[in-house]
Design a protein around this motif. Structure first.
Motif, PDB file in Angstrom:
ATOM      1  N   GLY A  90       0.812  -1.300   0.500  1.00 47.87           N
ATOM      2  CA  GLY A  90      -0.133  -0.023   0.091  1.00 47.87           C
ATOM      3  C   GLY A  90       0.718   1.362  -0.214  1.00 47.87           C
ATOM      4  O   GLY A  90       2.097   1.205   0.335  1.00 47.87           O
ATOM      5  N   SER A  91      -0.096   1.998  -0.397  1.00 47.22           N
ATOM      6  CA  SER A  91       0.734   3.684   0.169  1.00 47.22           C
ATOM      7  C   SER A  91       0.168   4.429   0.838  1.00 47.22           C
ATOM      8  O   SER A  91      -0.744   4.288   1.287  1.00 47.22           O
ATOM      9  CB  SER A  91       0.627   4.487  -1.166  1.00 47.22           C
ATOM     10  N   GLU A 102      -8.119  11.975  17.364  1.00 46.29           N
ATOM     11  CA  GLU A 102      -7.196  10.665  17.343  1.00 46.29           C
ATOM     12  C   GLU A 102      -6.009  11.201  16.628  1.00 46.29           C
ATOM     13  O   GLU A 102      -6.199  12.447  16.019  1.00 46.29           O
ATOM     14  CB  GLU A 102      -8.400   9.536  17.004  1.00 46.29           C
ATOM     15  N   VAL A 103      -5.026  10.549  16.400  1.00 44.31           N
ATOM     16  CA  VAL A 103      -4.123  10.851  15.846  1.00 44.31           C
ATOM     17  C   VAL A 103      -4.768   9.794  14.186  1.00 44.31           C
ATOM     18  O   VAL A 103      -5.428   7.988  14.369  1.00 44.31           O
ATOM     19  CB  VAL A 103      -3.349   9.911  16.215  1.00 44.31           C
ATOM     20  N   ARG A 104      -4.517  10.148  12.980  1.00 45.50           N
ATOM     21  CA  ARG A 104      -5.354   9.473  11.792  1.00 45.50           C
ATOM     22  C   ARG A 104      -4.273   9.855  10.691  1.00 45.50           C
ATOM     23  O   ARG A 104      -3.110  10.782  10.932  1.00 45.50           O
ATOM     24  CB  ARG A 104      -6.838  10.605  11.522  1.00 45.50           C
ATOM     25  N   ALA A 105      -4.366   8.845   9.437  1.00 45.99           N
ATOM     26  CA  ALA A 105      -3.644   8.814   7.888  1.00 45.99           C
ATOM     27  C   ALA A 105      -4.649   8.789   7.510  1.00 45.99           C
ATOM     28  O   ALA A 105      -4.970   8.085   7.890  1.00 45.99           O
ATOM     29  CB  ALA A 105      -2.221   8.454   8.315  1.00 45.99           C
ATOM     30  N   VAL A 106      -4.605   8.810   6.484  1.00 47.16           N
ATOM     31  CA  VAL A 106      -5.301   8.231   5.020  1.00 47.16           C
ATOM     32  C   VAL A 106      -3.903   7.730   3.936  1.00 47.16           C
ATOM     33  O   VAL A 106      -2.858   8.130   4.563  1.00 47.16           O
ATOM     34  CB  VAL A 106      -5.599   9.573   4.358  1.00 47.16           C
ATOM     35  N   ALA A 107      -4.355   5.966   3.886  1.00 54.08           N
ATOM     36  CA  ALA A 107      -3.248   5.378   2.390  1.00 54.08           C
ATOM     37  C   ALA A 107      -4.390   4.808   1.903  1.00 54.08           C
ATOM     38  O   ALA A 107      -5.476   4.906   1.582  1.00 54.08           O
ATOM     39  CB  ALA A 107      -3.035   4.498   4.001  1.00 54.08           C
ATOM     40  N   ARG A 108      -3.370   4.191   0.721  1.00 59.26           N
ATOM     41  CA  ARG A 108      -4.395   3.369  -0.212  1.00 59.26           C
ATOM     42  C   ARG A 108      -3.755   1.814  -0.142  1.00 59.26           C
ATOM     43  O   ARG A 108      -2.244   1.503   0.572  1.00 59.26           O
ATOM     44  CB  ARG A 108      -4.101   3.931  -1.766  1.00 59.26           C
ATOM     45  N   ASP A 109      -4.526   0.856  -0.360  1.00 59.71           N
ATOM     46  CA  ASP A 109      -4.459  -0.155   0.167  1.00 59.71           C
ATOM     47  C   ASP A 109      -3.784  -0.863  -1.698  1.00 59.71           C
ATOM     48  O   ASP A 109      -3.078   0.202  -2.708  1.00 59.71           O
ATOM     49  CB  ASP A 109      -5.007  -2.087   0.166  1.00 59.71           C
TER      50      ASP A 109
END
Length: 121
Positions: A90-91, A102-109
Motif C-alpha cells: 500500500g501507500s 484521535e491520530v489519523r492517517a490516510v492511505a491506499r491499499d
C-alpha cells in the motif's frame, strides 16, 4: 501478515462518508434508512448508528480523503499500521496527524482503495 499490528485489536471503527452538509445528511440517513444519531460535532462530523457499524459523516472541514468514502480502521498504533500497510504494497496519502479526537492517517491499499487508519493520541 506483519507482526507489527496486533490483529485482534484492529477493527473497522467506521465507514467515513464525506458530505457537503452535515445537517442535511443526518436528516437524509435518518429519514431514508432510520439511522439513529450517536452524536454531532457541529458542521464537522456526525456519527450515525448503522446497526453496529458507525456511518461517519464528515463535513468539508473534516474531509481527509478528498471526497472519497473510506473504511476507517481503528488500530492501537497508527505508525505501526502504516508500516505494515506499506510493506504489504500500500501507500501513504497523508501522514499521521492529530485530529480533534484521535491520530489519523490516510492511505491506499495495493488496489488503490482509500482507507483511513486511526488510533489513540
Amino acid at each position: 501478515m506483519s507482526d507489527s499490528v496486533e490483529v485482534d485489536l484492529v477493527k473497522i471503527g467506521n465507514v467515513l462518508h464525506p458530505v457537503a452538509d452535515i445537517d442535511a445528511a443526518v436528516r437524509f440517513y435518518a429519514d431514508t434508512f432510520g439511522l439513529a444519531t450517536k452524536f454531532v460535532d457541529g458542521d464537522r462530523y456526525a456519527a450515525l448508528d448503522a446497526g453496529g457499524t458507525t456511518l461517519a459523516l464528515t463535513g468539508p472541514a473534516e474531509d481527509v480523503t478528498g471526497g472519497v468514502p473510506a473504511a476507517s480502521f481503528k488500530v492501537p498504533d497508527v505508525t505501526s499500521a502504516l508500516t505494515a500497510l506499506v510493506q504489504g504494497g500500500g501507500s501513504v496519502v497523508r501522514e499521521p496527524e492529530q485530529g480533534p479526537h484521535e491520530v489519523r492517517a490516510v492511505a491506499r491499499d495495493p488496489w488503490g482503495n482509500t482507507v483511513v487508519i486511526y488510533g489513540p493520541r
